[in-house]
Design an enzyme around this catalytic site. Structure first.
Site, PDB file in Angstrom:
ATOM      1  N   GLU A  83       0.839  -1.215   0.000  1.00 26.48           N
ATOM      2  CA  GLU A  83       0.000   0.000   0.000  1.00 26.48           C
ATOM      3  C   GLU A  83       0.869   1.258   0.000  1.00 26.48           C
ATOM      4  OE1 GLU A  83      -1.466   1.795   3.433  1.00 26.48           O
ATOM      5  OE2 GLU A  83      -1.098   0.073   4.735  1.00 26.48           O
TER       6      GLU A  83
ATOM      7  N   ASP B 102     -16.278   5.208  14.332  1.00 25.00           N
ATOM      8  CA  ASP B 102     -15.042   5.283  13.550  1.00 25.00           C
ATOM      9  C   ASP B 102     -14.423   3.892  13.442  1.00 25.00           C
ATOM     10  OD1 ASP B 102     -12.792   5.929  12.205  1.00 25.00           O
ATOM     11  OD2 ASP B 102     -12.082   7.464  13.601  1.00 25.00           O
TER      12      ASP B 102
ATOM     13  N   ALA C 206     -12.719   1.202   7.131  1.00 24.52           N
ATOM     14  CA  ALA C 206     -13.248   0.447   5.993  1.00 24.52           C
ATOM     15  C   ALA C 206     -12.361  -0.763   5.683  1.00 24.52           C
ATOM     16  CB  ALA C 206     -13.351   1.358   4.772  1.00 24.52           C
ATOM     17  N   ASP C 207     -11.145  -0.771   6.224  1.00 26.89           N
ATOM     18  CA  ASP C 207     -10.259  -1.930   6.016  1.00 26.89           C
ATOM     19  C   ASP C 207     -10.950  -3.226   6.437  1.00 26.89           C
ATOM     20  OD1 ASP C 207      -8.375  -0.007   5.397  1.00 26.89           O
ATOM     21  OD2 ASP C 207      -7.036  -0.457   7.074  1.00 26.89           O
TER      22      ASP C 207
ATOM     23  N   LYS D 138      -2.479  -1.026  15.780  1.00 24.38           N
ATOM     24  CA  LYS D 138      -1.850  -0.234  16.834  1.00 24.38           C
ATOM     25  C   LYS D 138      -2.764  -0.146  18.036  1.00 24.38           C
ATOM     26  CE  LYS D 138       1.326   2.619  14.380  1.00 24.38           C
ATOM     27  NZ  LYS D 138       0.903   2.605  12.977  1.00 24.38           N
TER      28      LYS D 138
HETATM   29  N1  PSU Z   1      -2.105   1.758  10.641  1.00 23.06           N
HETATM   30  C1  PSU Z   1      -0.778   1.933  10.711  1.00 23.06           C
HETATM   31  N2  PSU Z   1      -0.134   2.622   9.725  1.00 23.06           N
HETATM   32  C2  PSU Z   1      -0.800   3.124   8.648  1.00 23.06           C
HETATM   33  C3  PSU Z   1      -2.224   2.896   8.579  1.00 23.06           C
HETATM   34  C4  PSU Z   1      -2.814   2.212   9.588  1.00 23.06           C
HETATM   35  O1  PSU Z   1      -0.166   1.473  11.653  1.00 23.06           O
HETATM   36  O2  PSU Z   1      -0.197   3.748   7.785  1.00 23.06           O
HETATM   37  C5  PSU Z   1      -2.980   3.382   7.376  1.00 23.06           C
HETATM   38  C6  PSU Z   1      -3.281   2.194   6.446  1.00 23.06           C
HETATM   39  O3  PSU Z   1      -3.242   2.640   5.109  1.00 23.06           O
HETATM   40  C7  PSU Z   1      -4.710   1.818   6.822  1.00 23.06           C
HETATM   41  C8  PSU Z   1      -5.280   3.182   7.112  1.00 23.06           C
HETATM   42  O4  PSU Z   1      -5.394   1.161   5.787  1.00 23.06           O
HETATM   43  O5  PSU Z   1      -4.241   3.871   7.793  1.00 23.06           O
HETATM   44  C9  PSU Z   1      -6.533   3.114   7.936  1.00 23.06           C
HETATM   45  O6  PSU Z   1      -7.080   4.394   8.020  1.00 23.06           O
HETATM   46  P1  PSU Z   1      -8.583   4.609   8.518  1.00 23.06           P
HETATM   47  O7  PSU Z   1      -8.567   4.249   9.965  1.00 23.06           O
HETATM   48  O8  PSU Z   1      -8.845   6.066   8.271  1.00 23.06           O
HETATM   49  O9  PSU Z   1      -9.444   3.705   7.687  1.00 23.06           O
HETATM   50 MN    MN Z   2     -11.774   6.164  10.324  1.00 25.76          MN
END
Ligand code: PSU
Ligand code: MN
Length: 304
Positions: free
Chosen positions: A25, A140, A143-144, A161
């Site tokens: 990614e 929150d 979408a992953d 994390k």
């Molecule tokens: N967690 C990490 N490092 C990252 C991300 C998540 O430790 O860089 C990034 C990844 O691309 C993940 C995205 O898909 O953040 C998730 O963001 P959100 O919570 O806004 O969906």
């Molecule tokens: Mn989010």
């Protein structure tokens, strides 16, 4: 959308020959690491994947074109500061408006699957955010998780994390029938830390066994697989430092009223600046190790 997808020659050839390919990614590069460091990490990840006998395919959107496999100039562009973060909901708009953007796990897995790639390496998966104030229900949820539930791609990462609600994330994965495979671990890792309080339902100890599980899962389900590989022991963050940075980071979010997709990058930045480089080293080394493991699994899957 597939009409818009551009697959790099090397990646297309490898897929055509049935060789192992690993997707990477770009949000990790554009937002997960400090600017100035991400390019060398991006180059290293591709190198690690090649060394393990697979072909890397870093994914991003450039001038509205989703690209699967980047040239060196394109990789550099992806690592330049200020690139938009594109989750799956954002892809259509970015394509139509001819924008540049970095893809998250959700959008990368979707594009990888469209290209015919089955394995994807990253650092941390998005998950369920911590509720503020605690005890409330948060909406929150990355979408992953949804995409993983609907896309037959194996994501190799180091868990989520502890800036997220790990317990809630693990529950959602179970509800959405996403298998979690611990790679040489019985515990769900917490990114900077090798273990969280949660156990994984299944453990595998080598790439051959992992490929066997992934293949069998693919026979009965259209969901993805989450394979979790803890940060290498020598790079694990000191737990006390970790807990302090987490408390400070959460306070910072409240103070600055940071929300939505800006939450993860803001917390990452706080960890990197507050740990004098040790969180960056952990982050870099765990992603590189995930790339290696993903490549080994991709090679095994391709030989089946
Ligand atoms: N967690 C990490 N490092 C990252 C991300 C998540 O430790 O860089 C990034 C990844 O691309 C993940 C995205 O898909 O953040 C998730 O963001 P959100 O919570 O806004 O969906
Ligand atoms: Mn989010």
């Amino acid at each position: 959308m597939s009409a818009h997808l551009v697959i790099a020659d090397e990646v297309a050839t490898a897929l055509g020959e049935g060789r192992g390919v690993v997707a990477l990614e770009s949000t990790l590069l554009a937002h997960g690491l400090p600017p100035g460091r991400s390019f060398e990490v991006g180059v290293r990840l591709e190198k690690v994947i090649r060394a393990a006998g697979a072909v890397p395919a870093t994914i991003a959107v450039l001038d509205g074109v989703p690209r699967v496999g980047l040239g060196i100039g394109e990789l550099e562009r992806v690592c330049s500061p200020g690139l938009a973060k594109l989750s799956l909901r954002d892809l259509g708009a970015a394509i139509a408006m001819r924008r540049d953007g970095a893809t998250t796990v959700a959008s990368t897995a979707t594009l990888a699957h469209k290209a015919g790639i089955r394995v994807f390496a990253t650092g941390g998966l998005g998950g369920v955010h911590l509720s503020v104030p605690s005890g409330t229900v948060t909406w929150d949820v990355s979408a992953d998780l949804d995409v993983l539930a609907n896309t037959p791609v194996t994501v190799v990462c180091s868990g989520v994390k502890s800036i997220l609600d790990i317990a809630a994330t693990v529950e959602v994965l179970e509800t959405r029938s996403v298998p979690v495979l611990g790679y040489r671990t019985d515990h769900f890792p917490a990114f900077y830390l090798r273990e969280s309080a949660h156990r994984v339902p299944w453990r595998v100890d080598n790439a051959v066994d992992a490929a066997e599980v992934i293949s069998a899962h693919g026979e009965v389900s259209g969901s993805g697989v989450l394979m979790v590989n803890p940060v290498p022991a020598e790079y694990e963050l000191d737990r006390a430092l970790h807990d302090r940075l987490l408390d400070e980071g959460m306070a910072l979010l409240r103070e600055r009223d940071i929300r939505g997709k800006d939450v993860t990058p803001a917390l990452l930045e706080h960890f990197h600046s507050g740990s004098a480089g040790s969180s960056l080293a952990a982050n870099t080394e765990l992603v590189a190790d995930n790339a290696r493991v993903a490549a080994e699994v991709a090679v095994q899957l391709s030989s089946r």
